[in-house]
Design a protein around this motif. Structure first.
Motif, PDB file in Angstrom:
ATOM      1  N   LYS A   1       0.749  -1.050   0.133  1.00 21.50           N
ATOM      2  CA  LYS A   1      -0.029  -0.031  -0.057  1.00 21.50           C
ATOM      3  C   LYS A   1       0.973   1.197   0.004  1.00 21.50           C
ATOM      4  CE  LYS A   1      -3.915  -2.049   2.071  1.00 21.50           C
ATOM      5  NZ  LYS A   1      -4.807  -2.324   3.398  1.00 21.50           N
ATOM      6  N   LYS A   2       1.984   1.213   0.801  1.00 22.92           N
ATOM      7  CA  LYS A   2       2.975   2.471   0.957  1.00 22.92           C
ATOM      8  C   LYS A   2       3.371   2.622  -0.555  1.00 22.92           C
ATOM      9  CE  LYS A   2       4.562   2.007   5.541  1.00 22.92           C
ATOM     10  NZ  LYS A   2       5.696   1.728   6.469  1.00 22.92           N
ATOM     11  N   LEU A   3       3.698   1.588  -1.316  1.00 24.97           N
ATOM     12  CA  LEU A   3       4.364   1.710  -2.664  1.00 24.97           C
ATOM     13  C   LEU A   3       3.490   2.184  -3.412  1.00 24.97           C
ATOM     14  CD1 LEU A   3       7.025   1.044  -4.211  1.00 24.97           C
ATOM     15  CD2 LEU A   3       5.903  -1.264  -4.530  1.00 24.97           C
ATOM     16  N   ARG A   4       2.209   1.513  -3.497  1.00 26.03           N
ATOM     17  CA  ARG A   4       0.935   1.971  -4.561  1.00 26.03           C
ATOM     18  C   ARG A   4       0.696   3.814  -4.325  1.00 26.03           C
ATOM     19  NH1 ARG A   4      -0.647   1.998  -8.280  1.00 26.03           N
ATOM     20  NH2 ARG A   4      -2.806   1.978  -8.083  1.00 26.03           N
ATOM     21  N   LYS A   5       1.017   4.227  -3.152  1.00 24.85           N
ATOM     22  CA  LYS A   5       0.620   5.527  -2.733  1.00 24.85           C
ATOM     23  C   LYS A   5       1.776   6.531  -3.649  1.00 24.85           C
ATOM     24  CE  LYS A   5      -1.678   5.578   1.628  1.00 24.85           C
ATOM     25  NZ  LYS A   5      -1.463   5.952   2.989  1.00 24.85           N
ATOM     26  N   LYS A   6       2.982   5.829  -3.858  1.00 21.42           N
ATOM     27  CA  LYS A   6       4.090   6.735  -4.427  1.00 21.42           C
ATOM     28  C   LYS A   6       3.941   6.740  -6.208  1.00 21.42           C
ATOM     29  CE  LYS A   6       7.958   5.296  -1.541  1.00 21.42           C
ATOM     30  NZ  LYS A   6       9.207   4.644  -1.458  1.00 21.42           N
ATOM     31  N   GLY A   7       2.752   5.696  -6.515  1.00 22.56           N
ATOM     32  CA  GLY A   7       2.519   5.557  -7.706  1.00 22.56           C
ATOM     33  C   GLY A   7       3.437   5.100  -8.573  1.00 22.56           C
ATOM     34  N   ASN A   8       3.738   5.341  -9.859  1.00 24.19           N
ATOM     35  CA  ASN A   8       4.546   4.849 -10.923  1.00 24.19           C
ATOM     36  C   ASN A   8       5.679   5.602 -11.148  1.00 24.19           C
ATOM     37  OD1 ASN A   8       3.306   6.831 -12.327  1.00 24.19           O
ATOM     38  ND2 ASN A   8       3.357   5.504 -14.154  1.00 24.19           N
ATOM     39  N   SER A   9       6.090   6.505 -10.206  1.00 24.54           N
ATOM     40  CA  SER A   9       7.463   7.222 -10.264  1.00 24.54           C
ATOM     41  C   SER A   9       8.592   6.326  -9.954  1.00 24.54           C
ATOM     42  CB  SER A   9       7.590   8.438  -9.319  1.00 24.54           C
ATOM     43  OG  SER A   9       7.177   7.944  -8.003  1.00 24.54           O
ATOM     44  N   LYS A  10       9.761   6.763 -10.558  1.00 21.57           N
ATOM     45  CA  LYS A  10      10.844   5.939 -10.275  1.00 21.57           C
ATOM     46  C   LYS A  10      11.165   5.724  -8.837  1.00 21.57           C
ATOM     47  CE  LYS A  10      13.120   6.584 -14.661  1.00 21.57           C
ATOM     48  NZ  LYS A  10      14.404   6.458 -15.242  1.00 21.57           N
ATOM     49  N   THR A  11      11.770   4.676  -8.550  1.00 23.01           N
ATOM     50  CA  THR A  11      12.151   4.146  -7.086  1.00 23.01           C
ATOM     51  C   THR A  11      13.327   3.607  -6.979  1.00 23.01           C
ATOM     52  OG1 THR A  11       9.683   3.722  -6.922  1.00 23.01           O
ATOM     53  CG2 THR A  11      11.411   2.536  -5.237  1.00 23.01           C
ATOM     54  N   LEU A  12      13.969   4.337  -5.847  1.00 22.12           N
ATOM     55  CA  LEU A  12      15.492   3.898  -5.840  1.00 22.12           C
ATOM     56  C   LEU A  12      15.639   2.637  -5.364  1.00 22.12           C
ATOM     57  CD1 LEU A  12      18.504   4.700  -5.420  1.00 22.12           C
ATOM     58  CD2 LEU A  12      17.797   5.420  -3.217  1.00 22.12           C
ATOM     59  N   ILE A  13      16.554   1.643  -5.915  1.00 18.78           N
ATOM     60  CA  ILE A  13      16.881   0.493  -5.491  1.00 18.78           C
ATOM     61  C   ILE A  13      17.758   0.394  -4.290  1.00 18.78           C
ATOM     62  CG2 ILE A  13      17.469  -1.761  -6.198  1.00 18.78           C
ATOM     63  CD1 ILE A  13      16.559  -1.230  -9.049  1.00 18.78           C
ATOM     64  N   ASN A  14      17.575  -0.232  -3.363  1.00 21.27           N
ATOM     65  CA  ASN A  14      18.568   0.072  -2.223  1.00 21.27           C
ATOM     66  C   ASN A  14      19.249  -1.170  -2.146  1.00 21.27           C
ATOM     67  OD1 ASN A  14      20.067   0.326   0.037  1.00 21.27           O
ATOM     68  ND2 ASN A  14      18.338   0.338   1.544  1.00 21.27           N
ATOM     69  N   TYR A  15      20.568  -1.280  -2.988  1.00 24.79           N
ATOM     70  CA  TYR A  15      21.361  -2.583  -2.997  1.00 24.79           C
ATOM     71  C   TYR A  15      21.944  -2.788  -1.697  1.00 24.79           C
ATOM     72  CZ  TYR A  15      20.650  -2.518  -8.172  1.00 24.79           C
ATOM     73  OH  TYR A  15      20.050  -2.334  -9.356  1.00 24.79           O
ATOM     74  N   SER A  16      21.669  -3.944  -1.148  1.00 25.60           N
ATOM     75  CA  SER A  16      22.330  -3.715   0.238  1.00 25.60           C
ATOM     76  C   SER A  16      22.700  -5.401   0.595  1.00 25.60           C
ATOM     77  CB  SER A  16      21.196  -3.504   1.376  1.00 25.60           C
ATOM     78  OG  SER A  16      20.089  -4.439   1.619  1.00 25.60           O
ATOM     79  N   ARG A  17      22.340  -6.432  -0.504  1.00 25.45           N
ATOM     80  CA  ARG A  17      22.653  -7.781  -0.146  1.00 25.45           C
ATOM     81  C   ARG A  17      23.391  -8.198  -1.314  1.00 25.45           C
ATOM     82  NH1 ARG A  17      18.035 -11.063   2.619  1.00 25.45           N
ATOM     83  NH2 ARG A  17      19.956 -12.151   3.740  1.00 25.45           N
ATOM     84  N   SER A  18      24.218  -9.215  -1.441  1.00 26.85           N
ATOM     85  CA  SER A  18      24.917 -10.273  -2.467  1.00 26.85           C
ATOM     86  C   SER A  18      24.253 -11.443  -2.482  1.00 26.85           C
ATOM     87  CB  SER A  18      26.251 -10.004  -2.166  1.00 26.85           C
ATOM     88  OG  SER A  18      26.684 -10.894  -0.976  1.00 26.85           O
ATOM     89  N   LEU A  19      24.743 -12.068  -3.281  1.00 29.27           N
ATOM     90  CA  LEU A  19      23.983 -13.496  -3.944  1.00 29.27           C
ATOM     91  C   LEU A  19      24.500 -14.516  -2.511  1.00 29.27           C
ATOM     92  CD1 LEU A  19      22.678 -15.448  -6.036  1.00 29.27           C
ATOM     93  CD2 LEU A  19      25.221 -15.753  -6.775  1.00 29.27           C
ATOM     94  N   ILE A  20      25.413 -14.260  -2.170  1.00 32.60           N
ATOM     95  CA  ILE A  20      25.730 -15.233  -0.927  1.00 32.60           C
ATOM     96  C   ILE A  20      25.046 -15.193   0.120  1.00 32.60           C
ATOM     97  CG2 ILE A  20      28.315 -15.540  -1.611  1.00 32.60           C
ATOM     98  CD1 ILE A  20      29.226 -13.795   0.563  1.00 32.60           C
ATOM     99  N   GLN A  21      24.269 -14.127   0.394  1.00 32.82           N
ATOM    100  CA  GLN A  21      23.441 -13.778   1.586  1.00 32.82           C
ATOM    101  C   GLN A  21      21.974 -14.461   1.338  1.00 32.82           C
ATOM    102  OE1 GLN A  21      24.410  -9.724   1.480  1.00 32.82           O
ATOM    103  NE2 GLN A  21      24.610  -9.803   3.857  1.00 32.82           N
TER     104      GLN A  21
END
Length: 166
Positions: free
Chosen positions: A103-123
């Motif tokens: 629901k929070k994501l929907r409120k943002k609409g279809n605007s670009k959203t930052l991808i928070n890269y915080s994990r790697s494959l080994i995790q």
């Protein structure tokens, strides 16, 4: 469950029919498709990669960026000229797993959203397909988890589905 695989055309009628039946029976399956933006405004949308049409839920897996850019943002939703909403693969997974976050994501609409890269494959816990099919995995490991099915390759020369990321 989310299946990050595109099916563009018929392969084998018998195997396709089995897969189609699996899609139909698993109502919680999110299947991948690809959006094709057309028209002068890019607001006429068609889909591809969804040859098997029996899933209850499809979501697009393509990222709208040029092939040389680092992927730092994505569009969680797209709308066509008729205002039909298309969910990205990650948005559909969020909706299935955490409705409050969705629901929070929907409120943002279809605007670009930052991808928070915080994990790697080994995790992440990786399960080989054969182990899953042969019931060599304790099902409690997967219970109440997001389960992604897809292709993973450590081959640096295999770039068919890889993007530059930070």
């Amino acid at each position: 469950m989310a299946l990050d695989v595109l099916f563009y055309a018929e392969k084998d009628p018998y195997k396709d029919s089995l897969l189609s039946e699996v899609f139909k029976r698993n109502k919680n399956l999110i299947a991948a498709n690809q959006l094709l933006l057309r028209g002068p405004e890019g607001d006429t949308i068609a889909t591809a990669g969804d040859y098997i049409k029996t899933s209850s839920n499809y979501a697009y897996v393509n990222l709208f960026t040029d092939s040389l850019s680092s992927v730092r943002y994505y569009e969680p939703f797209e709308k066509d000229y008729q205002k039909k909403l298309y969910k990205s693969f990650s948005s559909a997974i969020i909706q299935a797993y955490d409705t409050t976050a969705y629901k929070k994501l929907r409120k943002k609409g279809n605007s670009k959203t930052l991808i928070n890269y915080s994990r790697s494959l080994i995790q992440y816990q990786l399960v080989e397909w054969e182990d899953l099919m042969m019931d060599n995995i304790d099902s409690s490991v997967l219970s109440d988890k997001i389960v992604l099915f897809g292709y993973i390759s450590n081959n640096k020369d295999d770039i068919s589905d890889k993007f530059f990321t930070p």
